[in-house]
Design an enzyme around this catalytic site. Structure first.
Site, PDB file in Angstrom:
ATOM      1  N   ARG A   1     -10.047  -6.016  11.685  1.00 20.25           N
ATOM      2  CA  ARG A   1     -11.212  -5.201  11.352  1.00 20.25           C
ATOM      3  C   ARG A   1     -11.781  -4.633  12.645  1.00 20.25           C
ATOM      4  O   ARG A   1     -11.560  -5.162  13.741  1.00 20.25           O
ATOM      5  CB  ARG A   1     -12.290  -6.033  10.663  1.00 20.25           C
ATOM      6  CG  ARG A   1     -11.898  -6.651   9.327  1.00 20.25           C
ATOM      7  CD  ARG A   1     -13.068  -7.425   8.751  1.00 20.25           C
ATOM      8  NE  ARG A   1     -12.785  -7.983   7.433  1.00 20.25           N
ATOM      9  CZ  ARG A   1     -12.372  -9.226   7.204  1.00 20.25           C
ATOM     10  NH1 ARG A   1     -12.189 -10.048   8.233  1.00 20.25           N
ATOM     11  NH2 ARG A   1     -12.155  -9.648   5.974  1.00 20.25           N
TER      12      ARG A   1
ATOM     13  N   LYS B   1     -15.374 -12.112   8.783  1.00 24.50           N
ATOM     14  CA  LYS B   1     -16.578 -12.143   7.953  1.00 24.50           C
ATOM     15  C   LYS B   1     -16.967 -13.582   7.649  1.00 24.50           C
ATOM     16  O   LYS B   1     -16.106 -14.449   7.493  1.00 24.50           O
ATOM     17  CB  LYS B   1     -16.337 -11.384   6.649  1.00 24.50           C
ATOM     18  CG  LYS B   1     -16.284  -9.873   6.826  1.00 24.50           C
ATOM     19  CD  LYS B   1     -16.190  -9.166   5.485  1.00 24.50           C
ATOM     20  CE  LYS B   1     -16.251  -7.657   5.645  1.00 24.50           C
ATOM     21  NZ  LYS B   1     -16.168  -6.958   4.342  1.00 24.50           N
TER      22      LYS B   1
ATOM     23  N   HIS C   1      -9.967   1.336   9.973  1.00 25.78           N
ATOM     24  CA  HIS C   1      -9.625   0.628   8.744  1.00 25.78           C
ATOM     25  C   HIS C   1      -8.357   1.197   8.100  1.00 25.78           C
ATOM     26  O   HIS C   1      -7.681   0.495   7.344  1.00 25.78           O
ATOM     27  CB  HIS C   1     -10.798   0.674   7.764  1.00 25.78           C
ATOM     28  CG  HIS C   1     -11.111  -0.675   7.180  1.00 25.78           C
ATOM     29  ND1 HIS C   1     -11.480  -1.755   7.957  1.00 25.78           N
ATOM     30  CD2 HIS C   1     -11.072  -1.123   5.898  1.00 25.78           C
ATOM     31  CE1 HIS C   1     -11.668  -2.804   7.177  1.00 25.78           C
ATOM     32  NE2 HIS C   1     -11.416  -2.458   5.923  1.00 25.78           N
TER      33      HIS C   1
ATOM     34  N   ARG D   1      -5.680  -0.865   9.452  1.00 29.45           N
ATOM     35  CA  ARG D   1      -5.679  -2.172   8.777  1.00 29.45           C
ATOM     36  C   ARG D   1      -5.054  -2.059   7.384  1.00 29.45           C
ATOM     37  O   ARG D   1      -4.243  -2.892   6.982  1.00 29.45           O
ATOM     38  CB  ARG D   1      -7.113  -2.696   8.702  1.00 29.45           C
ATOM     39  CG  ARG D   1      -7.283  -4.002   7.920  1.00 29.45           C
ATOM     40  CD  ARG D   1      -8.733  -4.481   8.080  1.00 29.45           C
ATOM     41  NE  ARG D   1      -9.152  -5.432   7.066  1.00 29.45           N
ATOM     42  CZ  ARG D   1      -8.982  -6.748   7.136  1.00 29.45           C
ATOM     43  NH1 ARG D   1      -8.356  -7.269   8.183  1.00 29.45           N
ATOM     44  NH2 ARG D   1      -9.426  -7.545   6.187  1.00 29.45           N
TER      45      ARG D   1
ATOM     46  N   HIS E   1      -9.111 -12.341   3.683  1.00 34.94           N
ATOM     47  CA  HIS E   1      -9.835 -12.117   2.436  1.00 34.94           C
ATOM     48  C   HIS E   1     -10.163 -13.446   1.781  1.00 34.94           C
ATOM     49  O   HIS E   1      -9.287 -14.290   1.584  1.00 34.94           O
ATOM     50  CB  HIS E   1      -8.993 -11.288   1.453  1.00 34.94           C
ATOM     51  CG  HIS E   1      -8.875  -9.854   1.838  1.00 34.94           C
ATOM     52  ND1 HIS E   1      -7.876  -9.022   1.352  1.00 34.94           N
ATOM     53  CD2 HIS E   1      -9.634  -9.076   2.655  1.00 34.94           C
ATOM     54  CE1 HIS E   1      -8.029  -7.807   1.864  1.00 34.94           C
ATOM     55  NE2 HIS E   1      -9.080  -7.816   2.652  1.00 34.94           N
TER      56      HIS E   1
ATOM     57  N   TYR F   1      -3.625  -3.738  -2.694  1.00 37.91           N
ATOM     58  CA  TYR F   1      -2.428  -3.245  -2.011  1.00 37.91           C
ATOM     59  C   TYR F   1      -1.199  -3.311  -2.905  1.00 37.91           C
ATOM     60  O   TYR F   1      -0.215  -2.615  -2.647  1.00 37.91           O
ATOM     61  CB  TYR F   1      -2.208  -4.030  -0.707  1.00 37.91           C
ATOM     62  CG  TYR F   1      -3.352  -3.838   0.251  1.00 37.91           C
ATOM     63  CD1 TYR F   1      -3.535  -2.624   0.919  1.00 37.91           C
ATOM     64  CD2 TYR F   1      -4.293  -4.848   0.459  1.00 37.91           C
ATOM     65  CE1 TYR F   1      -4.605  -2.433   1.764  1.00 37.91           C
ATOM     66  CE2 TYR F   1      -5.367  -4.666   1.314  1.00 37.91           C
ATOM     67  CZ  TYR F   1      -5.518  -3.456   1.958  1.00 37.91           C
ATOM     68  OH  TYR F   1      -6.588  -3.262   2.785  1.00 37.91           O
TER      69      TYR F   1
END
Length: 311
Positions: free
Chosen positions: A146, A170, A237, A240, A263, A272
């Site tokens: 990220r 995150k 992004h 990514r 994630h 994806y």
């Protein structure tokens, strides 16, 4: 109500270690709810019920707010009411059971493998900016970072001998990621150049003045590379997304890609699989003889036979 909202934001910053970006987004969303409560002349947060909150969500949706934004607003409301319940200021959660209106889920934009190679194998200016930008692009694509993860990267997080990088993602969660050969080579070429700027701290990527690069500065450099090498808009992004799409296409291992991307929910990674299927559908449509559309009318049906008759 303002006082309780301020207290909750302080709680997010001090106890939950929320980032400034998250804090600002939650505060904006909750101010919309607060303004609605004031317009409805509610005495306090305890007076907001599920019916009123549902009406607010419907109104914002009609005004054009996306399903994703409304989902974030509901998440902010749930967080606020968890705090209010814990503090004994409320005994319910009006967002409990509410879901945002379903919207069209947009697939992320990616580069195909050939365009990715075109970007990364372009000519490199053998100077400070050239080496630095190449290292950033390679690391974005090699490890699926990220923007915030690359911005916060320090020297201690790199292990080029073993080809590893540790990033802070995150929720303040760390993960260890592999760094590919090309990215390692680009970083090894960049690090001696980095010293020429007399860095002010241990940031891996610095400006010519020695300061850690800001997210905005990195976005600008990536965009310039996209225009120069590909003639198109490019943002971090997208690299990514390209990393994730190409990894899934080659490995078909959704769980592994989830771990690499950091994630929390595999449903986030499943987007994806839609990209992969979209690619397969295009290949099928262009290659399968029974999938190709013909502009010519079909053969006439012989008398006495319908199109769905058996021979």
């Amino acid at each position: 109500m303002h006082t309780h909202l301020d207290a909750y934001c302080t709680h997010l910053r001090s106890e939950r270690q929320a980032s400034d970006h998250t804090l600002q987004a939650y505060r904006r969303d909750l101010l919309k709810v607060l303004e609605y409560c004031e317009a409805e002349k509610l005495a306090g947060w305890a007076a907001l019920d599920i019916q009123r909150l549902r009406r607010l969500i419907a109104r914002l949706h009609q005004q054009g707010q996306s399903s994703r934004s409304l989902a974030r607003l509901l998440s902010a409301v749930r967080g606020l009411y968890r705090y209010l319940n814990r503090e004994g200021l409320c005994a319910h959660d009006p967002a409990n059971g509410l879901a945002p209106p379903k919207g069209e889920r947009r697939l992320p934009k990616t580069l195909d493998a050939d365009r990715s190679m075109q970007l990364l194998d372009g000519g490199i200016e053998e100077d400070f900016l050239g080496y630095r930008d190449q290292a950033m692009l390679e690391l974005f694509y090699s490890s699926g970072l990220r923007l915030s993860e690359l911005t916060g990267l320090d020297l201690e997080h790199l292990d080029l001998a073993d080809g590893l990088v540790q990033v802070l993602g995150k929720g303040s969660k760390t993960r260890l990621l592999p760094v590919g050969r090309k990215a390692r080579e680009a970083l090894q070429a960049w690090l001696p150049q980095r010293l020429l700027a007399n860095p002010q701290d241990d940031a891996v990527f610095v400006s010519q003045q020695g300061r850690r690069l800001s997210p905005r500065a990195i976005q600008l450099r990536v965009r310039l590379a996209g225009v120069r090498e590909l003639g198109q808009h490019l943002h971090p992004h997208m690299l990514r997304h390209s990393f994730a799409s190409h990894m899934l296409e080659s490995s078909q291992d959704l769980r592994a890609v989830q771990e690499l991307l950091g994630h929390a929910d595999i449903a986030t990674t499943q987007i994806y699989t839609h990209l992969d299927f979209q690619h397969l559908s295009k290949v099928y449509d262009s290659a399968h003889p029974r999938a190709k559309r013909s502009a010519q009318p079909g053969p006439a049906v012989l008398p006495g036979l319908s199109e769905d008759s058996e021979e």
